[in-house]
Design an enzyme around this catalytic site. Structure first.
Site, PDB file in Angstrom:
ATOM      1  N   TYR A   1      -1.979  -0.713  10.592  1.00 42.32           N
ATOM      2  CA  TYR A   1      -2.128  -1.087   9.167  1.00 42.32           C
ATOM      3  C   TYR A   1      -0.842  -0.772   8.413  1.00 42.32           C
ATOM      4  CZ  TYR A   1      -3.933  -1.078   4.355  1.00 42.32           C
ATOM      5  OH  TYR A   1      -4.129  -1.319   3.012  1.00 42.32           O
TER       6      TYR A   1
ATOM      7  N   SER B   1       0.861  -1.195   0.000  1.00 40.63           N
ATOM      8  CA  SER B   1       0.000   0.000   0.000  1.00 40.63           C
ATOM      9  C   SER B   1       0.894   1.242   0.000  1.00 40.63           C
ATOM     10  CB  SER B   1      -0.838  -0.012   1.286  1.00 40.63           C
ATOM     11  OG  SER B   1      -1.528   1.193   1.471  1.00 40.63           O
TER      12      SER B   1
HETATM   13  N1  LIG Z   1      -8.510  -0.360  -1.818  1.00 41.09           N
HETATM   14  C1  LIG Z   1      -7.458   0.352  -1.480  1.00 41.09           C
HETATM   15  O1  LIG Z   1      -7.503   1.587  -1.451  1.00 41.09           O
HETATM   16  C2  LIG Z   1      -6.155  -0.320  -1.145  1.00 41.09           C
HETATM   17  C3  LIG Z   1      -5.011   0.462  -1.074  1.00 41.09           C
HETATM   18  C4  LIG Z   1      -3.802  -0.138  -0.743  1.00 41.09           C
HETATM   19  C5  LIG Z   1      -3.754  -1.495  -0.493  1.00 41.09           C
HETATM   20  N2  LIG Z   1      -4.893  -2.240  -0.559  1.00 41.09           N
HETATM   21  C6  LIG Z   1      -4.803  -3.665  -0.254  1.00 41.09           C
HETATM   22  O2  LIG Z   1      -5.443  -4.403  -1.258  1.00 41.09           O
HETATM   23  C7  LIG Z   1      -5.810  -5.677  -0.752  1.00 41.09           C
HETATM   24  C8  LIG Z   1      -7.222  -5.999  -1.209  1.00 41.09           C
HETATM   25  O3  LIG Z   1      -8.126  -5.113  -0.587  1.00 41.09           O
HETATM   26  P1  LIG Z   1      -9.352  -4.448  -1.363  1.00 41.09           P
HETATM   27  O4  LIG Z   1      -9.077  -2.998  -1.424  1.00 41.09           O
HETATM   28  O5  LIG Z   1      -9.662  -5.170  -2.587  1.00 41.09           O
HETATM   29  O6  LIG Z   1     -10.513  -4.608  -0.253  1.00 41.09           O
HETATM   30  P2  LIG Z   1     -11.792  -5.549  -0.214  1.00 41.09           P
HETATM   31  O7  LIG Z   1     -12.711  -5.257  -1.320  1.00 41.09           O
HETATM   32  O8  LIG Z   1     -12.319  -5.422   1.184  1.00 41.09           O
HETATM   33  O9  LIG Z   1     -11.176  -6.996  -0.431  1.00 41.09           O
HETATM   34  C9  LIG Z   1     -10.449  -7.636   0.570  1.00 41.09           C
HETATM   35  C10 LIG Z   1     -10.380  -9.102   0.207  1.00 41.09           C
HETATM   36  O10 LIG Z   1      -9.626  -9.774   1.221  1.00 41.09           O
HETATM   37  C11 LIG Z   1     -10.357 -10.902   1.612  1.00 41.09           C
HETATM   38  N3  LIG Z   1     -10.064 -11.302   2.977  1.00 41.09           N
HETATM   39  C12 LIG Z   1     -10.158 -10.577   4.109  1.00 41.09           C
HETATM   40  N4  LIG Z   1      -9.818 -11.335   5.164  1.00 41.09           N
HETATM   41  C13 LIG Z   1      -9.531 -12.563   4.672  1.00 41.09           C
HETATM   42  C14 LIG Z   1      -9.125 -13.788   5.250  1.00 41.09           C
HETATM   43  N5  LIG Z   1      -8.968 -13.929   6.583  1.00 41.09           N
HETATM   44  N6  LIG Z   1      -8.902 -14.851   4.443  1.00 41.09           N
HETATM   45  C15 LIG Z   1      -9.080 -14.729   3.110  1.00 41.09           C
HETATM   46  N7  LIG Z   1      -9.451 -13.602   2.501  1.00 41.09           N
HETATM   47  C16 LIG Z   1      -9.684 -12.543   3.283  1.00 41.09           C
HETATM   48  C17 LIG Z   1     -11.816 -10.552   1.412  1.00 41.09           C
HETATM   49  O11 LIG Z   1     -12.568 -11.738   1.197  1.00 41.09           O
HETATM   50  P3  LIG Z   1     -13.542 -12.445   2.248  1.00 41.09           P
HETATM   51  O12 LIG Z   1     -14.067 -11.393   3.164  1.00 41.09           O
HETATM   52  O13 LIG Z   1     -14.578 -13.063   1.367  1.00 41.09           O
HETATM   53  O14 LIG Z   1     -12.687 -13.453   2.928  1.00 41.09           O
HETATM   54  C18 LIG Z   1     -11.755  -9.751   0.145  1.00 41.09           C
HETATM   55  O15 LIG Z   1     -11.786 -10.590  -0.978  1.00 41.09           O
HETATM   56  C19 LIG Z   1      -5.629  -5.586   0.756  1.00 41.09           C
HETATM   57  O16 LIG Z   1      -4.419  -6.237   1.118  1.00 41.09           O
HETATM   58  C20 LIG Z   1      -5.524  -4.098   1.011  1.00 41.09           C
HETATM   59  O17 LIG Z   1      -4.793  -3.799   2.184  1.00 41.09           O
HETATM   60  C21 LIG Z   1      -6.091  -1.676  -0.891  1.00 41.09           C
END
Ligand SMILES: NC(=O)c1ccc[n+]([C@@H]2O[C@H](COP(=O)([O-])OP(=O)(O)OC[C@H]3O[C@@H](n4cnc5c(N)ncnc54)[C@H](OP(=O)(O)O)[C@@H]3O)[C@@H](O)[C@H]2O)c1
Length: 248
Positions: free
Chosen positions: A156, A143
């Protein structure tokens, strides 16, 4: 000419929404086989069904990344069904922001388990096969918070710094095995991530921030495709991207 994506077997954790789902869609459209892991089985199964209906190859397997045996089962399923694993995308994550003084110890435990140990478990599940194959690509999602810190995001940001440190250590260690490693560090991308914030006032502010500036999740998918599609002797080690309007 090959795009270096077609025919690759790609395992994606956290594929039920947001960045993981977007990557699955783009890579499948470009000819990759995708193996989808997350806890929300209905979501990944219907995504896999949709991609298969469109002529792709996709498999869904319920996976909670805090349990190594479940992550191993996901990777093993890719091996058993498709005979190899080319890319492991350790993407599952949470972002339960709060100032340290609120002592949200349960949130700290969960975010460390998912964001750090989940990534390590993904590496542990995929690495033995990639070593044997003498090829592979491990993509870890960090991130902007893996580069920067500000009040309210310490835990985080610590997990996302850890992802970068682990990835760089991995990069240096896997040279003998012809394995590529990529860190992808997004800024604000419109996903369900702010829903993981448990403090109502912080959730409200973060939702507002995201509503104002977040960019679509296919920005991430294109970064993944860029890293994967390089010739095998080119290793894109890190991609940092933000919405053009994002200051932090
Ligand atoms: N969106 C942003 O602005 C942003 C920025 C920087 C980094 N990121 C990173 O991108 C990654 C994906 O996040 P996102 O933005 O796509 O958010 P999201 O839409 O909330 O997706 C998060 C994903 O992680 C899964 N997850 C959460 N806990 C889990 C567990 N214990 N086991 C397996 N899967 C799990 C969720 O699936 P289930 O709940 O179905 O398990 C979901 O598919 C994360 O690592 C986040 O920190 C996001």
């Amino acid at each position: 000419m090959s795009n270096n994506i077609e025919g690759k077997v790609v395992v994606i954790t956290g594929a039920s929404s947001g960045l993981g789902e977007a990557a699955a869609r783009l890579l499948s459209a470009q000819g990759a086989t995708v193996v989808l892991g997350a806890r929300r089985t209905d979501r990944i199964k219907s995504l896999a069904d949709e991609l298969n209906r469109k002529g792709g190859k996709a498999l869904a397997m319920t996976t909670d990344v805090v349990h190594f045996d479940q992550v191993k089962r996901l990777v093993d399923a890719a091996l058993q069904t498709y005979g190899k694993i080319d890319v492991m995308i350790n993407n599952a994550g949470l972002m339960p922001h709060s100032p340290l003084e609120r002592l949200k110890i349960g949130d700290w435990d969960r975010v460390i388990d998912v964001n750090i140990k989940g990534v390590l478990y993904g590496i542990a599940a995929a690495l033995p096969y990639m070593k044997k194959q003498k090829s592979g690509h491990i993509i870890n999602v960090s991130s902007v918070a893996g580069h920067k810190i500000r009040p309210g995001i310490a835990v985080y940001a610590a997990t996302k710094h850890a992802v970068r440190v682990i990835s760089e250590g991995l990069r240096q260690e896997v040279k003998p095995y012809n394995i590529r490693t990529t860190i992808i560090s997004p800024g604000a991308v419109a996903t369900e991530l702010p829903n993981s914030i448990t403090e109502p006032d912080i959730a409200e502010n973060t939702h507002k921030f995201y509503k104002d500036i977040a960019i679509p999740a296919d920005s991430f998918a294109r970064a993944v495709a860029f890293a994967m599609s390089q010739p095998d002797d080119v290793d894109i080690n890190e991609v940092l991207f933000r919405p053009t309007r994002q200051e932090f």
